[in-house]
Design an enzyme around this catalytic site. Structure first.
Site, short mmCIF file in Angstrom:
data_model
loop_
_atom_site.label_atom_id
_atom_site.label_comp_id
_atom_site.label_asym_id
_atom_site.label_seq_id
_atom_site.Cartn_x
_atom_site.Cartn_y
_atom_site.Cartn_z
NE ARG A 20 -0.58 1.80 3.50
CZ ARG A 20 0.57 2.45 3.67
NH1 ARG A 20 1.70 1.82 4.01
NH2 ARG A 20 0.64 3.75 3.50
NE ARG A 32 -6.10 0.86 -2.19
CZ ARG A 32 -5.50 1.46 -1.17
NH1 ARG A 32 -4.24 1.17 -0.87
NH2 ARG A 32 -6.15 2.35 -0.44
CD GLN A 54 -3.70 3.25 6.33
OE1 GLN A 54 -4.38 3.64 7.28
NE2 GLN A 54 -4.24 3.00 5.15
CG ASP A 101 -2.86 8.07 -1.90
OD1 ASP A 101 -2.85 8.67 -0.82
OD2 ASP A 101 -2.53 6.88 -2.04
CE LYS A 123 -5.53 5.91 3.60
NZ LYS A 123 -6.46 5.04 2.81
O1 MRU Z 1 -4.69 3.46 1.57
P1 MRU Z 1 -3.19 3.62 1.63
O2 MRU Z 1 -2.58 3.16 2.90
O3 MRU Z 1 -2.52 3.06 0.41
O4 MRU Z 1 -3.02 5.20 1.58
C1 MRU Z 1 -1.74 5.76 1.60
C2 MRU Z 1 -1.73 7.20 1.79
O5 MRU Z 1 -2.74 7.87 1.79
C3 MRU Z 1 -0.39 7.84 1.86
O6 MRU Z 1 -0.39 8.96 2.68
C4 MRU Z 1 -0.02 8.23 0.42
O7 MRU Z 1 -0.08 7.11 -0.43
C5 MRU Z 1 1.29 8.81 0.29
S1 MRU Z 1 2.48 7.58 0.44
C6 MRU Z 1 3.98 8.10 0.04
#
Ligand code: MRU
Length: 369
Positions: free
Chosen positions: A53, A90, A206, A246, A257
């Site tokens: 992830r 995703r 996370q 993201d 997130k």
């Molecule tokens: O759902 P996830 O855990 O994949 O989401 C990750 C995030 O939102 C991170 O903050 C984002 O990917 C930046 S990672 C360098």
């Protein structure tokens, strides 16, 4: 980065040209277990189930997925099918589509018998480039932290620079270094004292991954409930917020997130700078604004159930929401550009605006309408 003292990457490619190993993030922080991904179907499942992830790592894994698919069947139909399945795993992190397109483009014009080696080399290059990009981004972020520390008289043992982060944008979310955490690791290595407030980041927590990797490197930190950030910002206990992304629009709006937006609002109210670590593959040049970003809605069981360890130290899963209540689970939100102090990229810090991004990525600049 360090895992129990050994130097590892979050995804590792075998020298045999057809094996991929990842750290299974669904078992962290309780157990560091490595998982072999044997074919592109395993990569799709690992991305969907969040064994891997974080936007950059999803991209790197998907690149390997295309290479594994080509090794199994180098034909056009199989390639198109595998790429479609990987991209659909995703929806929000744009790195996924970017990496799949890059490996596909690298092999598309080749005869089938030459594709496997080229796809593998392209996937390896995406992984290696991620490491270098994050290191460069980290350097620009470090300059921000140094300047802030100098202005605030912080960064020494008595008064560390206090950084708040959300989710996990560390090395676990990338191939190595991380994005938002890269400047923090560099600061720590350089002797600039930092203390990290780590948002727990419900529903999937996370933040516990962030805490785990900071602990592996000895970086001082404290995990806080998501709802504590506003209070700490208001009370003057946060010097800077630093988060990942993201998908960033070409105008500088940031999907990250769920919960990131609330921190940006509180930071603005408290007059605390809010920076986003945005490596270029997470910038969606086709997206003009928030409406162009698909927000992933995930399984409600992620809200309903919480994972942890029981009193005997055994992995456990407990239900926290009664079955009589409905749940909703939007996984990302969009922080509008007006709340973002700056976008930290591998080329430097950009203003969160079309002009700011175009100034450092002129190859993507578009004429004004
Ligand atoms: O759902 P996830 O855990 O994949 O989401 C990750 C995030 O939102 C991170 O903050 C984002 O990917 C930046 S990672 C360098």
């Amino acid at each position: 980065m360090r895992v129990d003292g050994a130097w590892r990457r979050a995804i590792e490619l075998g020298a045999d040209g057809r094996s991929v190993v990842v750290l299974d993030q669904t078992r962290l922080p309780y157990e560091a277990a490595w998982l072999a991904l044997a074919d592109h179907g395993a990569v799709v499942r690992a991305i969907r189930d969040m064994q891997v992830r974080g936007a950059p790592l999803i991209g790197a894994a998907a690149a390997c997925g295309v290479a594994l698919a080509v090794a199994a069947d180098p034909g056009d139909a199989a390639l198109a099918r595998a790429c479609g399945e990987l991209v659909a795993a995703r929806p929000t992190a744009v790195n996924l589509a970017w990496a799949v397109a890059a490996v596909r483009a690298a092999v598309a014009s080749l005869p089938p018998d030459e594709r496997a080696a080229r796809a593998w080399a392209a996937a390896r290059a995406i992984c290696d480039d991620d490491v270098e990009r994050n290191r460069a981004l980290g350097g620009h972020g470090l300059a921000i932290l140094r300047a802030l520390a100098a202005r605030l008289g912080a960064g020494g043992a008595g008064r560390p620079l206090r950084v708040l982060t959300h989710c996990n944008a560390g090395w676990l979310a990338t191939v190595d270094w991380g994005t938002a955490l890269a400047p923090i690791y560099l600061a720590h290595e350089a002797g600039l004292a930092v203390h990290v407030w780590v948002d727990e980041t419900r529903p999937r927590n996370q933040g516990l991954l962030t805490a785990w990797e900071l602990a592996q490197h000895g970086v001082p930190h404290a995990v806080i409930a998501d709802n504590a950030g506003g209070h700490l910002l208001q009370a003057g206990q946060v010097d800077v917020c630093l988060v990942g992304t993201d998908r960033t629009t070409r105008g500088g709006d940031v999907a990250n997130k769920i919960g990131t937006y609330l921190k940006a609002l509180a930071a603005r109210d408290a007059g605390v700078p809010f920076y986003v670590a945005a490596p270029s593959p997470s910038i969606d040049w086709a997206a003009a604004g928030p409406a162009d970003i698909p927000i992933e809605e995930r399984d409600g069981d992620e809200v309903r159930w919480v994972r942890g360890r029981d009193e005997g130290g055994r992995p456990a899963r407990v239900e926290v929401v009664a079955a009589t209540s409905a749940v909703a689970n939007p996984a990302f939100d969009v922080t509008p550009r007006r709340l973002v102090t700056g976008l930290v990229t591998e080329r430097g810090v950009a203003a969160a605006s079309p002009e700011g991004l175009a100034a450092i990525f002129p190859e993507h600049a578009r004429p004004a309408p």
